[in-house]
Design an enzyme around this catalytic site. Structure first.
Site, short mmCIF file in Angstrom:
data_model
loop_
_atom_site.label_atom_id
_atom_site.label_comp_id
_atom_site.label_asym_id
_atom_site.label_seq_id
_atom_site.Cartn_x
_atom_site.Cartn_y
_atom_site.Cartn_z
N LYS A 292 38.31 44.11 39.80
CA LYS A 292 36.97 43.63 40.15
C LYS A 292 35.98 44.79 40.27
CE LYS A 292 37.42 39.14 40.40
NZ LYS A 292 36.69 38.28 39.42
N PRO B 193 45.55 45.98 42.99
CA PRO B 193 45.27 45.87 41.56
C PRO B 193 44.13 44.90 41.25
CG PRO B 193 47.63 45.87 41.93
CD PRO B 193 46.98 45.74 43.28
N TYR B 194 44.06 43.81 42.01
CA TYR B 194 42.99 42.84 41.82
C TYR B 194 41.63 43.47 42.17
CZ TYR B 194 40.12 38.70 42.91
OH TYR B 194 39.10 37.77 42.97
N TYR B 195 41.59 44.20 43.28
CA TYR B 195 40.34 44.85 43.67
C TYR B 195 39.93 45.94 42.69
CZ TYR B 195 39.58 42.51 48.11
OH TYR B 195 39.28 41.57 49.06
#
Length: 214
Positions: A133, A128-130
């Site tokens: 970003k 989810p973070y990637y």
């Protein structure tokens, strides 16, 4: 050059603000969410503005007023859920890109994540973070701003060495947050980095030399 540092109270942001303060030709403006954070910067003689990445684009436009550049170093942090990752790392970042354009600021530097441009290399535990970003970077690249996207490897709190490796297809590695801040300092005024996006880890090249060859 007046540089608004978004996420100035974070670990990279604080160091970048300090570096900008000491560097001739730059004036840092710390964007923070809380009055006590602003007071802390004021004690060090650093100007600050209060704004929230969950607030409106118009509020961010006001916060950016008078600046020449924006550097995004903010993040939701490792202790929050995917909801905050979406709100801060994606929507918050996208709003600052929009606000910079509306404020007439063309220079924008984004702190992203190592290999955020390459889905096949993402860590499944951080997907989810990637995703956040990846798409925040796409928003910036489509904005028409003079952007640079810095994608650091694994972040550590060791003292920086001032030595890095920069590229698009480099091996995964770690980098001190202090060295990320040094790269951002070198990049913000470097016109040769306009339109560039790159990974960076600890290496053998001094920061200034590595940035000059981008």
């Amino acid at each position: 050059m007046k540089v608004t540092v978004v996420g100035a109270n974070g670990q990279i942001g604080k160091q970048l603000v300090d570096f900008l303060k000491e560097e001739e030709g730059y004036t840092p403006i710390a964007m923070v969410r809380k009055e006590e954070q602003a007071d802390s910067f004021a004690k060090d003689g650093i100007e600050s503005v209060l704004a929230d990445l969950e607030g409106s684009v118009d509020d961010l436009v006001k916060a950016f007023s008078g600046s020449d550049a924006v550097v995004f170093t903010a993040g939701s942090g490792g202790n929050t859920g995917s909801d905050m990752t979406l709100l801060i790392d994606l929507d918050g970042a996208a709003k600052t890109v929009e606000a910079a354009g509306k404020a007439g600021i063309s220079r924008y530097v984004m702190v992203s994540a190592f290999q955020a441009d390459s889905r096949e290399n993402w860590n499944d535990d951080l997907r989810p973070y990637y995703v956040a970003k990846h798409y925040a970077d796409k928003v910036l690249m489509a904005s028409g701003l003079d952007y640079t996207i810095v994608r650091p490897g694994g972040l550590v709190n060791e003292s920086g060495t001032g030595k890095v490796k920069i590229g698009d297809n480099i091996e995964p590695g770690f980098i001190a947050r202090e060295d990320v801040a040094k790269v951002l300092l070198a990049v913000v005024g470097a016109k040769n980095t306009y339109g560039a996006a790159f990974d960076v880890v600890a290496g053998e090249d001094n920061v200034e030399g590595a940035v000059s060859r981008i």
